[in-house]
Design an enzyme around this catalytic site. Structure first.
Site, mmCIF file in Angstrom:
data_model
loop_
_atom_site.group_PDB
_atom_site.id
_atom_site.type_symbol
_atom_site.label_atom_id
_atom_site.label_comp_id
_atom_site.label_asym_id
_atom_site.label_seq_id
_atom_site.Cartn_x
_atom_site.Cartn_y
_atom_site.Cartn_z
ATOM 1 N N PRO A 138 0.799 -1.229 0.000
ATOM 2 C CA PRO A 138 0.000 0.000 0.000
ATOM 3 C C PRO A 138 0.837 1.288 0.000
ATOM 4 O O PRO A 138 0.848 2.042 0.971
ATOM 5 C CB PRO A 138 -0.826 -0.141 1.278
ATOM 6 C CG PRO A 138 0.059 -0.915 2.198
ATOM 7 C CD PRO A 138 0.786 -1.882 1.305
ATOM 8 N N CYS A 139 1.457 1.565 -1.111
ATOM 9 C CA CYS A 139 2.279 2.773 -1.238
ATOM 10 C C CYS A 139 1.430 4.031 -1.075
ATOM 11 O O CYS A 139 1.948 5.086 -0.696
ATOM 12 C CB CYS A 139 3.047 2.783 -2.547
ATOM 13 S SG CYS A 139 2.051 2.478 -4.013
#
Length: 177
Positions: A138-139
């Site tokens: 989850p950048c």
């Protein structure tokens, strides 16, 4: 896992794509506007893969990603990723990013500290900019210094990042400019 394959699937933010191989998920694509564009990018990134019905474990990953993007709490940690070809530093960054729960955020500097490498926030940002597994890694939950949105390489840029964070229930500040 199974032979190399890819599939498109509809989410609350548009048509995403997923590719897989015998060692797990090899890539995830955020929406590229039209499904045909997402499909073309998957074909270019995974030329040996064929569009096919996802095997059970990949369908479970798709179901979890879709649920997360509907606002349901899912951590996606059970999704097996194929890190072949991913540089070691990037892999370490991705593993830390995967621990950020929905609705939470860290900064690039926070991840640098967790790596034991204070001062490497820019390198963390570069690694996340090359993330082949967005959403699963989850950048979008990683912010710039001062908890600013920072950059986001997906179509729609920072507004897509903000939208994903809002769906997850994160406390995000509005853009002033």
């Amino acid at each position: 896992m199974t032979a190399l394959g890819y599939a498109l699937f509809d989410t609350a933010i548009g048509h995403c794509g997923i590719a897989w191989g015998e060692h797990g998920v090899t890539g995830v694509r955020l929406p590229d506007g039209a499904p045909a564009t997402t499909r073309a990018h998957l074909r270019a990134d995974f030329p040996d893969a064929t569009e096919s019905t996802p095997p059970e474990e990949i369908q479970a990953a798709i179901d979890d990603i879709t649920a997360l993007l509907r606002g349901e709490r899912r951590d996606l940690l059970s999704i097996v990723l194929d890190y072949q070809g991913v540089p070691e530093f990037n892999r370490r960054v991705y593993e830390i990013a995967r621990t950020i729960l929905p609705g939470r955020t860290l900064t690039y500097g926070d991840i640098a500290h967790r790596l034991g490498m204070p001062g490497s926030a820019q390198a963390v940002g570069q690694a996340l900019g090359h993330n082949p597994f967005p959403i699963v890694v989850p950048c979008h939950r990683v912010l710039a210094a001062g908890r600013r949105m920072g950059g986001f390489s997906a179509r729609g840029g920072v507004e897509t990042k903000r939208r994903m964070l809002i769906i997850e229930g994160a406390d995000v500040q509005p853009t002033l400019f």
